[in-house]
Design an enzyme around this catalytic site. Structure first.
Site, PDB file in Angstrom:
ATOM      1  N   ARG A   1       0.983  -1.111   0.133  1.00  0.00           N
ATOM      2  CA  ARG A   1       0.202  -0.045   0.184  1.00  0.00           C
ATOM      3  C   ARG A   1       0.826   1.271  -0.065  1.00  0.00           C
ATOM      4  NH1 ARG A   1      -3.067  -0.135   5.089  1.00  0.00           N
ATOM      5  NH2 ARG A   1      -1.049  -1.384   5.605  1.00  0.00           N
TER       6      ARG A   1
ATOM      7  N   ASN B   1      -5.936  -2.743   2.837  1.00  0.00           N
ATOM      8  CA  ASN B   1      -5.642  -4.354   2.912  1.00  0.00           C
ATOM      9  C   ASN B   1      -7.034  -5.034   3.181  1.00  0.00           C
ATOM     10  OD1 ASN B   1      -2.929  -4.538   2.714  1.00  0.00           O
ATOM     11  ND2 ASN B   1      -2.950  -4.334   5.068  1.00  0.00           N
TER      12      ASN B   1
END
Length: 91
Positions: free
Chosen positions: A21, A39
């Protein structure tokens, strides 16, 4: 003339716990894109990417690589008609 678009993405494989990320945020900012990444409980990373068509295509190609510790198994992409966010955030 380039057009702007938004695309949703879902990346599976070893993509959590490998800075996916944060790396996606860095790549999106480098390309001048906005969106988000998060996530998911199933181990995937999902998100949205918005911006210039060519930059979005470059980001989509990056999704298949990810950061060096990632092992991407699959990338799913879909057009989205959401209003583009003003930045790229991670959750």
């Amino acid at each position: 003339m380039s057009t702007h678009l938004c695309r949703q993405f879902r990346v599976t494989g070893r993509v959590q716990g490998v800075f996916f990320r944060a790396s996606a945020q860095q790549e999106a900012r480098r390309l001048g894109l906005t969106g988000h990444a998060a996530n998911q409980p199933d181990g995937s990373v999902t998100g949205l990417i918005c911006g210039d068509r060519e930059a979005v295509a470059a980001f989509e190609a990056w999704l298949w690589r990810g950061p060096s510790a990632a092992r991407v198994a699959q990338v799913e992409l879909a057009d989205s008609d959401v209003r583009p966010p003003s930045s790229f955030d991670i959750g």
